[in-house]
Design an enzyme around this catalytic site. Sequence first.
Site, short mmCIF file in Angstrom:
data_model
loop_
_atom_site.label_atom_id
_atom_site.label_comp_id
_atom_site.label_asym_id
_atom_site.label_seq_id
_atom_site.Cartn_x
_atom_site.Cartn_y
_atom_site.Cartn_z
N ARG A 175 22.26 -11.28 6.09
CA ARG A 175 21.87 -10.21 6.99
C ARG A 175 21.04 -9.19 6.22
O ARG A 175 21.15 -9.06 5.00
CB ARG A 175 23.09 -9.54 7.61
CG ARG A 175 24.21 -9.25 6.61
CD ARG A 175 25.47 -8.81 7.33
NE ARG A 175 25.31 -7.47 7.89
CZ ARG A 175 25.53 -6.35 7.22
NH1 ARG A 175 25.90 -6.36 5.99
NH2 ARG A 175 25.37 -5.17 7.78
N ARG A 179 19.57 0.21 10.35
CA ARG A 179 20.40 1.20 11.04
C ARG A 179 19.56 1.92 12.08
O ARG A 179 18.50 2.44 11.76
CB ARG A 179 20.93 2.23 10.05
CG ARG A 179 21.88 1.62 9.05
CD ARG A 179 22.42 2.71 8.17
NE ARG A 179 23.17 2.12 7.07
CZ ARG A 179 23.52 2.78 5.97
NH1 ARG A 179 23.17 4.05 5.84
NH2 ARG A 179 24.20 2.17 5.02
N ARG A 258 21.44 -14.01 -13.26
CA ARG A 258 20.29 -13.13 -13.42
C ARG A 258 20.68 -12.05 -14.41
O ARG A 258 21.84 -11.68 -14.53
CB ARG A 258 19.94 -12.45 -12.09
CG ARG A 258 19.00 -13.27 -11.24
CD ARG A 258 18.39 -12.44 -10.15
NE ARG A 258 19.33 -11.76 -9.30
CZ ARG A 258 19.32 -10.45 -9.06
NH1 ARG A 258 18.42 -9.67 -9.64
NH2 ARG A 258 20.20 -9.90 -8.24
N ARG A 289 12.93 -0.94 -9.76
CA ARG A 289 13.31 0.43 -9.41
C ARG A 289 13.32 1.32 -10.64
O ARG A 289 13.30 0.83 -11.77
CB ARG A 289 14.65 0.48 -8.69
CG ARG A 289 15.73 -0.33 -9.35
CD ARG A 289 16.97 -0.39 -8.48
NE ARG A 289 18.02 -1.17 -9.13
CZ ARG A 289 19.28 -1.22 -8.75
NH1 ARG A 289 19.68 -0.51 -7.71
NH2 ARG A 289 20.16 -1.96 -9.39
N GLU A 312 13.81 -0.61 -14.24
CA GLU A 312 14.64 -1.82 -14.22
C GLU A 312 13.78 -3.03 -13.87
O GLU A 312 13.09 -3.03 -12.87
CB GLU A 312 15.77 -1.64 -13.20
CG GLU A 312 16.68 -2.84 -13.10
CD GLU A 312 17.89 -2.59 -12.19
OE1 GLU A 312 18.41 -1.46 -12.15
OE2 GLU A 312 18.30 -3.55 -11.50
N TYR A 360 30.29 -11.87 -8.49
CA TYR A 360 29.88 -10.47 -8.64
C TYR A 360 31.01 -9.59 -8.14
O TYR A 360 31.46 -9.71 -7.01
CB TYR A 360 28.59 -10.14 -7.87
CG TYR A 360 28.28 -8.68 -8.05
CD1 TYR A 360 27.70 -8.23 -9.24
CD2 TYR A 360 28.67 -7.75 -7.11
CE1 TYR A 360 27.50 -6.87 -9.46
CE2 TYR A 360 28.47 -6.40 -7.32
CZ TYR A 360 27.88 -5.97 -8.50
OH TYR A 360 27.70 -4.62 -8.72
N ASP A 362 32.17 -5.52 -7.80
CA ASP A 362 32.01 -4.10 -8.03
C ASP A 362 33.22 -3.61 -8.82
O ASP A 362 34.24 -4.29 -8.88
CB ASP A 362 31.92 -3.35 -6.69
CG ASP A 362 30.49 -3.28 -6.18
OD1 ASP A 362 29.57 -3.21 -7.01
OD2 ASP A 362 30.31 -3.27 -4.94
P1 FAD Z 1 32.64 -6.57 -17.61
O1 FAD Z 1 32.48 -5.13 -17.33
O2 FAD Z 1 31.43 -7.40 -17.75
O3 FAD Z 1 33.51 -6.70 -18.95
C1 FAD Z 1 33.69 -7.92 -19.64
C2 FAD Z 1 33.81 -7.64 -21.12
O4 FAD Z 1 34.20 -8.83 -21.81
C3 FAD Z 1 32.53 -7.16 -21.77
O5 FAD Z 1 32.72 -5.92 -22.39
C4 FAD Z 1 32.22 -8.28 -22.81
O6 FAD Z 1 31.64 -7.78 -23.99
C5 FAD Z 1 33.60 -8.84 -23.07
N1 FAD Z 1 33.57 -10.22 -23.60
C6 FAD Z 1 32.95 -11.29 -23.07
N2 FAD Z 1 33.15 -12.38 -23.83
C7 FAD Z 1 33.92 -12.00 -24.88
C8 FAD Z 1 34.47 -12.67 -26.01
N3 FAD Z 1 34.25 -13.97 -26.23
N4 FAD Z 1 35.22 -11.97 -26.88
C9 FAD Z 1 35.45 -10.65 -26.70
N5 FAD Z 1 34.96 -9.96 -25.62
C10 FAD Z 1 34.21 -10.63 -24.73
N6 FAD Z 1 30.05 -1.87 -9.88
C11 FAD Z 1 30.18 -0.88 -8.99
O7 FAD Z 1 31.28 -0.65 -8.48
N7 FAD Z 1 29.11 -0.07 -8.67
C12 FAD Z 1 27.88 -0.26 -9.21
O8 FAD Z 1 26.94 0.48 -8.89
C13 FAD Z 1 27.71 -1.34 -10.14
N8 FAD Z 1 26.51 -1.58 -10.68
C14 FAD Z 1 26.37 -2.65 -11.53
C15 FAD Z 1 25.13 -2.91 -12.09
C16 FAD Z 1 24.97 -4.00 -12.94
C17 FAD Z 1 23.61 -4.28 -13.53
C18 FAD Z 1 26.07 -4.84 -13.22
C19 FAD Z 1 25.92 -6.06 -14.09
C20 FAD Z 1 27.30 -4.56 -12.70
C21 FAD Z 1 27.47 -3.47 -11.85
N9 FAD Z 1 28.72 -3.17 -11.32
C22 FAD Z 1 28.85 -2.14 -10.45
C23 FAD Z 1 29.93 -3.99 -11.68
C24 FAD Z 1 30.65 -3.53 -12.96
O9 FAD Z 1 29.80 -3.28 -14.02
C25 FAD Z 1 31.56 -4.61 -13.55
O10 FAD Z 1 30.88 -5.84 -13.41
C26 FAD Z 1 32.88 -4.72 -12.91
O11 FAD Z 1 33.57 -3.54 -13.14
C27 FAD Z 1 33.62 -5.93 -13.46
O12 FAD Z 1 34.25 -5.66 -14.69
P2 FAD Z 1 34.78 -6.80 -15.64
O13 FAD Z 1 35.82 -6.20 -16.48
O14 FAD Z 1 35.14 -8.01 -14.85
O15 FAD Z 1 33.52 -7.29 -16.50
#
Ligand code: FAD
Length: 389
Positions: A175, A179, A258, A289, A312, A360, A362
Amino acid sequence: MNADLVVVGSGFFGLTVAERAAEELGLKVAVLDRRHHIGGNAYSENEAQTGIEVHRYGAHLFHTSNEKVWEYVNRFTAFTSYVHRVYTRHQGEVYPMPINLGTINQFFRAAYGPAEARELIREQAGELAGTDPQNLNDKGIQLIGRPLYEAFIKYYTGKQWQTDPKDLPAGIISRLPVRYTYDNRYFNDTHEGLPVDGYTAWIERMADHPNIEVHLNTDFFDENHELGRKAVLGQVPVVYTGPVDRYFGYAEGDLSWRTIDLEEEVLPIEDFQGCPVMNYPDEDVPFTRIHEFRHFHPERDYTKDATVIMREFSRFAEQGDEPYYPINTAEDRAKLLAYRDLARDEQSVLFGGRLGTYKYLDMHMAIGSALSMYENKIKPHFSGGAPLV
Ligand code: FAD
Ligand code: NA
């Protein structure tokens, strides 16, 4: 080694699990991250010259309608009243996003009411009515009509994917919200805001517990490390939030992602664009952006002498790039199913988070999902002896 639980990854998923296990169960938790900082992609720091808080891995906006998550995150930080809005710059004019009545009336130089605008878009979308769109381009036209699609979506999406939308699967978008009011608030969640003292302060408070030991610059796959996989597997339960394909040595193939490139610039002016995020949907501009970080915190007393912007760029990730957004092709989904089987059979290792589940998430979703893993798996295991699967 004297840890009861090893958490790989200090993003919001890993830190939530670590905090709960340490605080509620009194476990000793070792948190590993291969980066030089905690917080995963939510990490931020104050830009050296200006002191302006910059989100190192792209702009992060917190929003949630999950009351449990909202209550939980408020234990570590207060939130500002920031409300996210985005604008878009198309052929020398700036329009509000997402596409709303304001966008439509400006674009068509009109003063339509909601019903008239709805009728117009229905007519324009009718160009491909009744057909089954086979690519993203046709799908976009069918959803909102050619004029708006070509102005605001076509090249923006093409730049995000580095692929002509005619060569992208229709399934990427189901979608395109339009709005028929002037509401251009970006998120619809009950709660929204930015951490008052910044992301890093929030993240540090989560990790600040006598039972939590953080090991930075530490890769779980480092064979020689006392907390590496070789040393801990079968000895201590593990919550793994790194890439699932890497854990299994890419045995089922690489999952595709990506990534983005961010180009930071400090400009000697107070205000560059008057808003936090400006999209660039035209073909002749290479970036998607521009973020201007001062606008995320209008309540702060930032310098008036300079501002920080970040352009970006988006592209396919290659080995060595940070994986950001799962691409999720049919092949990816097949590989993921195979990895899920392997993950389930991996004894005493739980896979979670954005990288560990190839989804993905948040921030609020990562936190919510970590709270569920804690309640449903970790707590029953440590307090009642349930197997950790
Ligand atoms: P991550 O935050 O990716 O943490 C995983 C960690 O594991 C990393 O620090 C990495 O270094 C570590 N790791 C990986 N492999 C190993 C290893 N072998 N040994 C030791 N450490 C390791 N969320 C929102 O709510 N609002 C937003 O506006 C938003 N914008 C985003 C924009 C982008 C470009 C991205 C990529 C994400 C965005 N997010 C947003 C989502 C947010 O950043 C996180 O992805 C989300 O909180 C998930 O967290 P996580 O702990 O699963 O992963
Ligand atoms: Na497992």
